[in-house]
Each structure stands twice: as C-alpha cells, then as structure tokens.
Scaffold this motif. Sequence first.
Motif, PDB file in Angstrom:
ATOM      1  N   UNK A  52       0.933  -1.145  -0.138  1.00  0.00           N
ATOM      2  CA  UNK A  52      -0.006  -0.079  -0.252  1.00  0.00           C
ATOM      3  C   UNK A  52       0.757   1.456  -0.099  1.00  0.00           C
ATOM      4  N   UNK A  53       2.163   1.194   0.114  1.00  0.00           N
ATOM      5  CA  UNK A  53       2.931   2.333  -0.023  1.00  0.00           C
ATOM      6  C   UNK A  53       3.213   2.799  -1.334  1.00  0.00           C
ATOM      7  N   UNK A  54       3.773   4.168  -1.395  1.00  0.00           N
ATOM      8  CA  UNK A  54       3.889   4.478  -2.734  1.00  0.00           C
ATOM      9  C   UNK A  54       5.137   3.955  -3.157  1.00  0.00           C
ATOM     10  N   UNK A  55       5.106   3.544  -4.488  1.00  0.00           N
ATOM     11  CA  UNK A  55       6.396   3.003  -5.274  1.00  0.00           C
ATOM     12  C   UNK A  55       7.462   3.929  -5.177  1.00  0.00           C
ATOM     13  N   UNK A  56       7.233   5.236  -5.209  1.00  0.00           N
ATOM     14  CA  UNK A  56       8.434   6.247  -5.068  1.00  0.00           C
ATOM     15  C   UNK A  56       8.970   6.236  -3.541  1.00  0.00           C
ATOM     16  N   UNK A  57       8.259   5.598  -2.842  1.00  0.00           N
ATOM     17  CA  UNK A  57       9.187   5.766  -1.277  1.00  0.00           C
ATOM     18  C   UNK A  57      10.519   5.494  -1.357  1.00  0.00           C
ATOM     19  N   UNK A  58      10.899   4.371  -2.280  1.00  0.00           N
ATOM     20  CA  UNK A  58      12.392   3.796  -2.325  1.00  0.00           C
ATOM     21  C   UNK A  58      13.057   4.875  -2.943  1.00  0.00           C
ATOM     22  N   UNK A  59      12.745   6.055  -3.556  1.00  0.00           N
ATOM     23  CA  UNK A  59      13.595   6.843  -4.146  1.00  0.00           C
ATOM     24  C   UNK A  59      14.084   7.976  -3.537  1.00  0.00           C
ATOM     25  N   UNK A  60      15.036   8.693  -4.017  1.00  0.00           N
ATOM     26  CA  UNK A  60      15.592   9.715  -3.037  1.00  0.00           C
ATOM     27  C   UNK A  60      14.452  10.686  -3.281  1.00  0.00           C
TER      28      UNK A  60
END
Length: 488
Positions: free
Chosen positions: A118-126
């Motif tokens: 459920x978290x944003x895919x972009x969370x793992x990005x800078x």
Amino acid sequence: MHSLHKSTTGHSLINFLLLFSSFCALYVLTSVLLLVLGTSSSLLNLHSSSNNVLIEPSTTTTTLDHLVFGIASSGSSWPKRKEYIKLWWNRTTMRGCVFVDDDVNIGPLKAEEKEKNGEDDDYSLPPICVSEDTSRFRYTHHGGTRSAIRVARVVKETVALLNHSGVRWFVFGDDDTVFFPENLRKTLSKYDHRLWYYIGANSESYKQNWFFGFGMGYGGAGFAISSSLAKVLAKVLDSCIQRYPHLYGSDSRVYSCITELGVGLTHEPGFHQVDFRGNAFGLLAAHPVTPLLSLHHPDYIDPIFPNTTAIKALQYLFEAVNVDSLRILQQAVCYDRRFSWTISVSWGYAVQVFHNHLSLPDVLKVQQTFKHWTKGTTMADLYSFNTREFHPDPCRRPTIFYMDNLSHDKDGIIISTYKKSFQNCSSNVASPNGPPEVIKVATTKLVLDTKQLQAPRRQCCDVLPSSVPDMMDIAIRECKEDELIYMH
C-alpha cells in the motif's frame, strides 16, 4: 697585593666576557628558534587551508552513509528516468536528493504504481528537491540550454542541504546515471576525504575530450568531490560560474571552478560516460581491472543483454551485482590447450570463446561493437582506449555466452552459468571440436583491501575437465606470485 688585585680583576673580566658570550649565543639561538617556529606556524596556517595539510589517516571505514548524492533531473525526464534510479538507490542506507526544475509535476501516483503493502512505489527513491532560480546568471552558448547552470548549481545546493553530519564524499550524476554504490564506496575509501579530491573520468570519445577537455570529470559518468573541497567550492561557485557564460554544459562549469581552486582531476576508469551508440558489448566485456562505478546513457545504447528491454537487462545485471559487486565485469583470460582456444570471462555478464590463440594484450583491446556518438569528422571514430575490429561476419567472431543464472554451494563457491547466444554464427553447432553450449564459472566472492585497490592485479582462470557433454568448466582464482597469463 697589586698583582693579586690585577689577577682577580682579570679573572672577573674573563668571567664577564664568557657570561656575555653565552647570553649572546642564547639570544641568537632563541631568535633563530622563534623565527623557525614562526615560519613553520605561518606555513602550517597556509597549508591548513589547502590540500597539503598533514593529517592523521582516517581510522574508520567509509560507509554508504558517508556519501551524499546530488542527482540532476527535470520535470519532463524524471517520470521515465526514475526507473534507472530504482536499480541502485536504497533509501535506508543512502543520502541525497534529486534536483528538478520549477515546472516539475510530481502528481498523484497511478494505482498500478502502488506497492503491494500500500505504500507509494516512489518511497524507495531519493527525495525530490526543487532547484533554486538561476535567472540572474548569464548563458551565452547557442547550442545548449540554460539548464546547464541549474545543474551546475546542484553541487552548491547539495552541500547546503541539512542533515549532512559525517559526510565524506559528495557524488554527482544525472538521472540516467546508473551507479554501483558498493563499488563506489569501496573505491572512495582508498582516498582521504579530508584532502581536496575531484574524482571522475573522461569520455570514451576522443572528439568529446578534445572539445570539452581531457581534465574534466564528465557529469553523466558521475564524479565525486571530497567534503573538504566541496564545502569550499560551494562558497565560490556562484561567483565563479559568472565568468563562464559561454560554456556548454554543467560539468564544464564545475570543472572550471575546481580548476580555479588549483585542483586537478583524479582519474578513476570505473566511471563510464558511454559517449557512443548501439551495442556496448565491446566495452563491457573488456572492462579495466577496477570496480565498475557507473554506466551512463542507457537510452542511447542497445539493451546490454539480448532480447529484452534496457531496464530489464540492467535489472538482470544487478542480480549478479548483488551477489558479488566488486567482481562484476572483471575480466579473466585463460587458454584451452586442447583446441588452442582463448577464453575471456567478464564475470556476471558474458564469456567469449575465441577459436584461435590471442595474446593477452590483444584480448584486452575493446572490440568496436558500437557506433560513434557524433558524426562529421575523422575524430568521431577515435576513442580514448585501444580498440580492435568486431568482424562483420558472425562466423569470424568469438562465440558469445551470456549469463543465465547464479547459485551458491555449501562451501561459499559462487557458480555462474553462461549460455550460448542465438546471435552467434549459425554454423556453430555442437561437435567434439566445436564450442560448448554452456559454460560454468566457479569463483569465491571478491574481497579487495585498500592496497589491492591501489595496486590492482588481474585474476587468473583455469579450464577444468568436465564430465558433462557440451559443457565447459572454468575456475577463477588469484594468480600465483610469478604466474604469467599466456598459452602454455
């Protein structure tokens, strides 16, 4: 009495002269000592503001947390280019920011971009940082864009970010620069971050180097600046770039300002600008004996593995990177005396079987599988490394095997398997004297200390007996002290 008085007076005079001489000698010695100490103090103060200060070696290991990344992007390129950043970025262990222009529109993520939890895919990005306004700076180069000023100032704005305690290195690149963080960390650990270092690499294209400069660290390949130098550079960058409105790119501006500080480029050949187009196989299969640090321009070259997309091919390469990062693309060459074959293993990527005897210097030349970056001049076909012909007839080329899978055994041995490519000569069918269908390579994980990084040596390999038909077994190992790599 008179004689006695005269003698006493003489002794007193002699004692006085001796005392006076001692005092004078002490005065002279003290003056000289103070002069020396004063001069040394002045020199120490002078040196402490430069790269020449004498300091004790760092006693702690450089970690990824000691590195801060400044990534140049834009609102238009980020939606696609972020897929390249996902390959190498780890938000839990890495620090930095992606700098975009004012027009960026992050917008809501689509449903298919949500992760399963459920978290944003972009969370793992800078995190995203919006660049400051650069309208006050002049830009007069007619063939480029003003964004070069904004990207150059990423250096200043990255240094200015908060929460940079303990930073040792600032690393800069583009949103289509694929870094190999563990190799970058390991390579930078051999340098003292308290000295002024500007570390990067040239372009592969001789023409690009001739035009933009051989002493410049190319921004697409990425470059690293020690924290001690970066903090000083950030102070003077804005005033410096005002003197260079005529330059084309951002990296030219950063290079010019570092040059004004009196610092030159420290070359690390693991950074790759990739200023060519088409098939990058030749360069990747003949990587120098140094850790792979970066690859640029994935949109301008063919997928590095056949029959797939650019992003999936890089994901596949990172499967090997995650197993043995330092060994990725490291080339070992061995010889099969039975058939006079020369075998080149570029670990985690490909194996080549040359159906003749080639000396090691010839094997190490880069096969020119790619096309030039620009057109129009003779220099466009010149490169900054030794090349050799990639024969237009597939049946005159080496047989190529691409990595198929990786596995570990109970003793910590890493087995990588390479399968023959469909791109090979159609007449290369299995036979007692023909190439095998599968090649298995056994290694242990590559561990390099600082001395080995400073004085690298290529590893050796052996062709082993195989009981499986159409399979070749190879083992990679450290070379013996006086071992030569040649056809015995």
